[in-house]
Write a protein that holds these residues in place. Structure first.
Motif, PDB file in Angstrom:
ATOM      1  N   GLY A 179       0.800  -1.221   0.000  1.00  0.00           N
ATOM      2  CA  GLY A 179       0.000   0.000   0.000  1.00  0.00           C
ATOM      3  C   GLY A 179       0.825   1.258   0.000  1.00  0.00           C
ATOM      4  N   ARG A 180       2.134   1.106   0.196  1.00  0.00           N
ATOM      5  CA  ARG A 180       3.048   2.257   0.195  1.00  0.00           C
ATOM      6  C   ARG A 180       4.042   2.172  -0.967  1.00  0.00           C
ATOM      7  NH1 ARG A 180       5.040   2.697   6.332  1.00  0.00           N
ATOM      8  NH2 ARG A 180       6.010   4.618   5.529  1.00  0.00           N
ATOM      9  N   GLY A 181       3.695   1.384  -1.970  1.00  0.00           N
ATOM     10  CA  GLY A 181       4.451   1.403  -3.216  1.00  0.00           C
ATOM     11  C   GLY A 181       5.552   0.372  -3.360  1.00  0.00           C
ATOM     12  N   ILE A 182       5.667  -0.543  -2.403  1.00  0.00           N
ATOM     13  CA  ILE A 182       6.712  -1.565  -2.493  1.00  0.00           C
ATOM     14  C   ILE A 182       6.055  -2.912  -2.738  1.00  0.00           C
ATOM     15  CG2 ILE A 182       8.619  -2.728  -1.329  1.00  0.00           C
ATOM     16  CD1 ILE A 182       9.011  -0.187   0.320  1.00  0.00           C
ATOM     17  N   ARG A 183       6.251  -3.448  -3.934  1.00  0.00           N
ATOM     18  CA  ARG A 183       5.677  -4.746  -4.296  1.00  0.00           C
ATOM     19  C   ARG A 183       6.682  -5.860  -4.006  1.00  0.00           C
ATOM     20  NH1 ARG A 183       5.029  -5.805  -9.239  1.00  0.00           N
ATOM     21  NH2 ARG A 183       6.424  -4.233 -10.107  1.00  0.00           N
ATOM     22  N   CYS A 184       6.189  -6.983  -3.508  1.00  0.00           N
ATOM     23  CA  CYS A 184       7.030  -8.139  -3.210  1.00  0.00           C
ATOM     24  C   CYS A 184       6.434  -9.371  -3.869  1.00  0.00           C
ATOM     25  CB  CYS A 184       7.132  -8.352  -1.700  1.00  0.00           C
ATOM     26  SG  CYS A 184       7.855  -6.956  -0.810  1.00  0.00           S
ATOM     27  N   ASN A 185       7.213 -10.007  -4.719  1.00  0.00           N
ATOM     28  CA  ASN A 185       6.760 -11.184  -5.451  1.00  0.00           C
ATOM     29  C   ASN A 185       7.894 -12.197  -5.557  1.00  0.00           C
ATOM     30  OD1 ASN A 185       3.948 -10.454  -6.494  1.00  0.00           O
ATOM     31  ND2 ASN A 185       5.136  -8.688  -7.209  1.00  0.00           N
ATOM     32  N   GLY A 186       7.595 -13.345  -6.137  1.00  0.00           N
ATOM     33  CA  GLY A 186       8.616 -14.362  -6.296  1.00  0.00           C
ATOM     34  C   GLY A 186       8.467 -15.144  -7.579  1.00  0.00           C
ATOM     35  N   VAL A 187       9.550 -15.799  -7.950  1.00  0.00           N
ATOM     36  CA  VAL A 187       9.579 -16.730  -9.072  1.00  0.00           C
ATOM     37  C   VAL A 187       9.907 -18.107  -8.507  1.00  0.00           C
ATOM     38  CG1 VAL A 187      10.647 -17.331 -11.266  1.00  0.00           C
ATOM     39  CG2 VAL A 187      10.455 -14.919 -10.591  1.00  0.00           C
ATOM     40  N   ALA A 188       9.062 -19.089  -8.804  1.00  0.00           N
ATOM     41  CA  ALA A 188       9.318 -20.473  -8.398  1.00  0.00           C
ATOM     42  C   ALA A 188       9.748 -21.258  -9.632  1.00  0.00           C
ATOM     43  CB  ALA A 188       8.079 -21.094  -7.770  1.00  0.00           C
ATOM     44  N   PRO A 189      11.050 -21.426  -9.841  1.00  0.00           N
ATOM     45  CA  PRO A 189      11.507 -22.148 -11.031  1.00  0.00           C
ATOM     46  C   PRO A 189      11.169 -23.626 -10.963  1.00  0.00           C
ATOM     47  CG  PRO A 189      13.266 -20.807 -10.070  1.00  0.00           C
ATOM     48  CD  PRO A 189      12.165 -20.892  -9.064  1.00  0.00           C
ATOM     49  N   GLY A 190      10.897 -24.191 -12.131  1.00  0.00           N
ATOM     50  CA  GLY A 190      10.851 -25.637 -12.254  1.00  0.00           C
ATOM     51  C   GLY A 190      12.267 -26.161 -12.379  1.00  0.00           C
ATOM     52  N   TRP A 191      12.428 -27.178 -13.201  1.00  0.00           N
ATOM     53  CA  TRP A 191      13.737 -27.796 -13.342  1.00  0.00           C
ATOM     54  C   TRP A 191      14.583 -27.023 -14.357  1.00  0.00           C
ATOM     55  CZ3 TRP A 191      15.210 -31.097  -9.822  1.00  0.00           C
ATOM     56  CH2 TRP A 191      14.232 -31.825  -9.130  1.00  0.00           C
ATOM     57  N   VAL A 192      15.642 -26.417 -13.851  1.00  0.00           N
ATOM     58  CA  VAL A 192      16.554 -25.617 -14.666  1.00  0.00           C
ATOM     59  C   VAL A 192      17.942 -26.232 -14.539  1.00  0.00           C
ATOM     60  CG1 VAL A 192      17.431 -23.294 -15.143  1.00  0.00           C
ATOM     61  CG2 VAL A 192      15.194 -23.581 -14.020  1.00  0.00           C
ATOM     62  N   ARG A 193      18.626 -26.407 -15.652  1.00  0.00           N
ATOM     63  CA  ARG A 193      19.969 -26.972 -15.571  1.00  0.00           C
ATOM     64  C   ARG A 193      20.956 -25.880 -15.131  1.00  0.00           C
ATOM     65  NH1 ARG A 193      22.258 -31.638 -17.347  1.00  0.00           N
ATOM     66  NH2 ARG A 193      20.546 -32.131 -18.756  1.00  0.00           N
ATOM     67  N   THR A 194      21.364 -25.951 -13.877  1.00  0.00           N
ATOM     68  CA  THR A 194      22.342 -25.023 -13.318  1.00  0.00           C
ATOM     69  C   THR A 194      23.338 -25.827 -12.486  1.00  0.00           C
ATOM     70  OG1 THR A 194      21.123 -24.647 -11.253  1.00  0.00           O
ATOM     71  CG2 THR A 194      20.555 -23.236 -13.140  1.00  0.00           C
ATOM     72  N   GLU A 195      24.307 -25.155 -11.893  1.00  0.00           N
ATOM     73  CA  GLU A 195      25.256 -25.845 -11.027  1.00  0.00           C
ATOM     74  C   GLU A 195      24.547 -26.502  -9.843  1.00  0.00           C
ATOM     75  OE1 GLU A 195      28.770 -23.705  -9.887  1.00  0.00           O
ATOM     76  OE2 GLU A 195      28.840 -22.621 -11.786  1.00  0.00           O
TER      77      GLU A 195
END
Length: 254
Positions: A179-195
């Motif tokens: 309500g004061r201009g700060i949005r908080c969200n997330g990304v939930a990745p599936g299976w990604v080939r990383t280290e």
């Protein structure tokens, strides 16, 4: 009338990306930089940072270990490196430890919870203090996991706990701050080939079982997480807050 593509532009904004030296973090940092943001790449590994800043437009290196650094010092250092206050943070730092729950060492539990859950909260807490005090709009983007929603694989109890918790953190911050201009969200990745997943996908049997359950029939590229994070960081998602967006090729529907 604003061109719809302009909503994705981040020109004039400053961003912090923890874990920006490799993998999903570096891909996100590249997307933010290409969209016009000035980006502080945070990582404890100087060699990774040097390589990443060569690839990420408009980026500077801020060597730090999120597990031990003071959030005040980290934000101060990033603001100094970028020449002003922060508009965006992406919490992408992480590591994995795989061991059955009955044998899981408390030292590894503490380290993993610190990196994946405590550090993102403390960094966002410090940024939130400054942004609320100045009335500066902002976007905080957290990196979750399929473990936010379900138990995916065995032997990762601390990771599952931390990623489940980060969903609660972003919702709590969104409730207080949006309500004061700060949005908080997330990304939930599936299976990604990383280290982080390399050891898992080096096992042909386990790799085949995972691919068989993904309706799209393939692993994700880090860039596919990056475009989602860019959306959440930008004005294109101006009415989205408190959400964990799942990007999993259909895994959770199968």
């Amino acid at each position: 009338m604003t061109d719809v593509l302009d909503l994705f532009k981040l020109t004039g904004r400053r961003a912090i990306v923890t874990g920006g030296g490799r993998g999903i973090g570096m891909a996100i940092a590249r997307a933010l930089g290409e969209a016009g943001a000035q980006v502080a790449l945070v990582s404890r590994t100087a060699e990774q940072l040097a390589a990443a800043t060569a690839e990420v437009p408009n980026s500077v290196a801020v060597p730090a270990d999120v597990m031990t650094v003071s959030p005040v010092k980290l934000v101060d250092d990033c603001e100094a490196a970028l020449g002003g206050p922060i508009d965006i943070v992406v919490h992408a730092a992480g590591f994995q430890h795989r061991q059955p729950a009955v044998d899981y060492p408390v030292e590894q539990w503490d380290r993993l919870i610190r990196v994946h859950l405590t550090a993102p909260f403390l960094i966002s807490q410090e940024l939130g203090r400054r942004q609320l005090a100045s009335g500066r709009p902002a976007s905080h983007v957290f990196i979750g996991s399929l473990n936010n929603l379900q138990s995916v694989v065995p032997d990762i109890p601390a990771y599952a706990a931390a990623k489940s918790g980060i969903g609660g953190v972003l919702r709590a911050l969104s409730k207080e701050w949006s309500g004061r201009g700060i949005r908080c969200n997330g990304v939930a990745p599936g299976w990604v080939r990383t280290e982080l997943t390399e050891a898992l996908f080096s096992d042909p049997q386990k790799s085949a079982a995972i691919l068989a359950r993904i309706p799209m029939g393939r692993l994700a590229e880090p860039s596919e997480m990056a475009t989602t994070a860019l959306f959440l960081a930008s004005d294109a998602s101006s009415y989205i807050t408190g959400q964990m967006l799942v990007v999993d090729g259909g895994w959770t529907t199968s």
